[in-house]
Design a protein around this motif. Sequence first.
Motif, short mmCIF file in Angstrom:
data_model
loop_
_atom_site.label_atom_id
_atom_site.label_comp_id
_atom_site.label_asym_id
_atom_site.label_seq_id
_atom_site.Cartn_x
_atom_site.Cartn_y
_atom_site.Cartn_z
N HIS A 256 -10.28 -1.12 -9.16
CA HIS A 256 -9.36 -0.43 -10.05
C HIS A 256 -9.89 0.93 -10.47
O HIS A 256 -9.25 1.62 -11.26
CB HIS A 256 -9.09 -1.28 -11.31
CG HIS A 256 -8.47 -2.60 -10.97
ND1 HIS A 256 -7.15 -2.73 -10.59
CD2 HIS A 256 -8.99 -3.85 -10.93
CE1 HIS A 256 -6.89 -4.01 -10.35
NE2 HIS A 256 -7.98 -4.70 -10.55
N TRP B 58 -10.62 4.61 0.11
CA TRP B 58 -9.85 3.75 -0.77
C TRP B 58 -8.36 3.75 -0.43
O TRP B 58 -7.79 4.77 -0.07
CB TRP B 58 -10.03 4.17 -2.23
CG TRP B 58 -11.44 4.03 -2.69
CD1 TRP B 58 -12.44 4.96 -2.55
CD2 TRP B 58 -12.03 2.90 -3.32
NE1 TRP B 58 -13.62 4.47 -3.07
CE2 TRP B 58 -13.39 3.21 -3.55
CE3 TRP B 58 -11.54 1.66 -3.72
CZ2 TRP B 58 -14.27 2.31 -4.17
CZ3 TRP B 58 -12.41 0.77 -4.34
CH2 TRP B 58 -13.76 1.09 -4.55
N ALA C 19 -10.55 4.68 -10.71
CA ALA C 19 -9.73 5.84 -10.38
C ALA C 19 -10.58 7.07 -10.24
O ALA C 19 -11.57 7.23 -10.94
CB ALA C 19 -8.67 6.07 -11.44
N THR D 118 -4.65 2.52 -2.23
CA THR D 118 -4.06 2.19 -3.52
C THR D 118 -2.71 1.53 -3.32
O THR D 118 -1.92 1.95 -2.46
CB THR D 118 -3.89 3.47 -4.38
OG1 THR D 118 -5.16 4.10 -4.52
CG2 THR D 118 -3.33 3.14 -5.75
N GLU E 36 0.84 -1.19 0.00
CA GLU E 36 0.00 0.00 0.00
C GLU E 36 0.88 1.25 0.00
O GLU E 36 1.84 1.36 0.75
CB GLU E 36 -0.95 0.01 1.20
CG GLU E 36 -0.29 -0.04 2.56
CD GLU E 36 -1.31 -0.08 3.68
OE1 GLU E 36 -1.68 1.00 4.18
OE2 GLU E 36 -1.74 -1.20 4.06
N GLY F 277 -1.18 -0.09 -8.52
CA GLY F 277 -2.34 0.64 -8.99
C GLY F 277 -3.68 0.02 -8.66
O GLY F 277 -4.72 0.53 -9.07
N GLU F 278 -3.70 -1.08 -7.91
CA GLU F 278 -4.97 -1.67 -7.49
C GLU F 278 -5.56 -0.85 -6.35
O GLU F 278 -4.84 -0.38 -5.47
CB GLU F 278 -4.77 -3.11 -7.04
CG GLU F 278 -4.43 -4.07 -8.16
CD GLU F 278 -4.34 -5.50 -7.65
OE1 GLU F 278 -5.22 -6.29 -7.99
OE2 GLU F 278 -3.40 -5.79 -6.90
N ARG F 279 -6.89 -0.72 -6.35
CA ARG F 279 -7.56 0.04 -5.31
C ARG F 279 -8.46 -0.87 -4.50
O ARG F 279 -9.17 -1.72 -5.05
CB ARG F 279 -8.35 1.20 -5.92
CG ARG F 279 -7.47 2.17 -6.73
CD ARG F 279 -8.25 3.41 -7.12
NE ARG F 279 -8.50 4.24 -5.95
CZ ARG F 279 -9.56 5.03 -5.82
NH1 ARG F 279 -10.49 5.05 -6.76
NH2 ARG F 279 -9.71 5.76 -4.75
#
Length: 457
Positions: free
Chosen positions: A455, A59, A457, A61, A52, A65-67
């Motif tokens: 994912h 959220w 954004a 991230t 992380e 780049g995964e949320r």
Amino acid sequence: MTTTPLTHSPGPAAPDAPGRRIPGREELGRLYREHMNRGRATLGEMFGGHVEVSSQGAWVTTAEGERFLNCGGYGVFLMGARHPTVVRHVSEQLHSHPISTRLFLEPQAALAAEALTAVTPAGLSRVHFAGSGAEATETALKLARTKGRRRLVATVNGYHGKTVGALSLTGNDVFRTPFEPLLQDTAHVPFGDARALEDVLATMPGEACVFVEPVQGEAGVVLPPDGYLRAVREACDRHGALLVLDEIQTGLGRLGTWWGADREGVSPDILLVGKGLSGGVVPVSAVVATREVFSVFDRDPYLHTSTFSGAPLAMAAARGALAAIQEDDLVERSRTLGEEMLPQLRRIALSHYGDAVREVRGRGLLMGIEFAEPGPAGDLLIELIAHGIIANHSLNSHLVLRLTPPAILERGELDHLYEAFDRACRAQARRYAPASAVPDAPTRSAEPSAGSSRHHA
């Protein structure tokens, strides 16, 4: 329920700061093993090996780049991450005066104490700030001793921290045994049993200090019977005991009221505050006491001190947190969100697991799913991560998966949570559910709604 949109938007995660190097998964695991804790490195790998690196709102991230929707954090993120009101307070203080000399008077600590006592139960007027919940517990122990209360009573499976004094109160031998002997004259009674407490206090008139949580969080979100806190208060009064209410996890709106004590109109002698007081930005905790209990500390300001107690940066975070709770009406949002979420999560869990789920319970935004046997709670925790949801285990109960979502969740985020929870339960339930369960029963769409994936954004 229709959630009212907040006046601010979390927005996208902040970009990585220029020049800041983020180790990859393998290198980070090596660094943990070589310089921190091998077991912690193994746990990180068990939970997917994610790294992380940023957070905003509800959220988190990762470096890839995964949320992930953060419904964990052990109760810290009531207002989500980097709430603009908290960040504004902290940023202003960071750029002016983050750490004090501790010789002169400093305004942020005084203003934070005023703001905190304005919302605590009646009669609590003196504040000592610390950095963690365990430090707050230790302060309460010392306050009790200044009043001659050297005999301690806590509850079975209660959790008050892991420093030596706090660990003496924590009711789990797994954590206690390696460090014994701990504080002497400490007794543990069943949580929710006011008669058992009364019987113990009768043997130590005028000598006891009682520590209790309004809801046991680490024990697996255990709710006491109605009237329990009031009965505890009355028993303490009858036998001359001090009452310490540990609201480190339950306070500041987590249960849908400012304090768990408010539900029964109870005022303790000492209140422990933490987690949400940080605003999710700078760690801070507090002990709030009556003038009488605090009197010895009042007379000697050097009797109990800490270099970073009341640090201006942390005090700015506390002020920002208290302001954010009131500006966004997060206490009421906790109540209404919890009233919607609990039955939804219960319905989904039971539709897949059937009798393998013993109970889905909670109050406000502190919720627990208890299974009938070991195994499913941990497996579901890992499965939820695979579906973009962060939850928590319960330190004092391996049967319970715990959720402590923020009070800022919007409609799309709630739908994403239900859909991901449904998919995670479906994926795991076949391993544990009896034939009576209906693992393929539809609950909501198996695909997340637009804009709600991890994912997004």
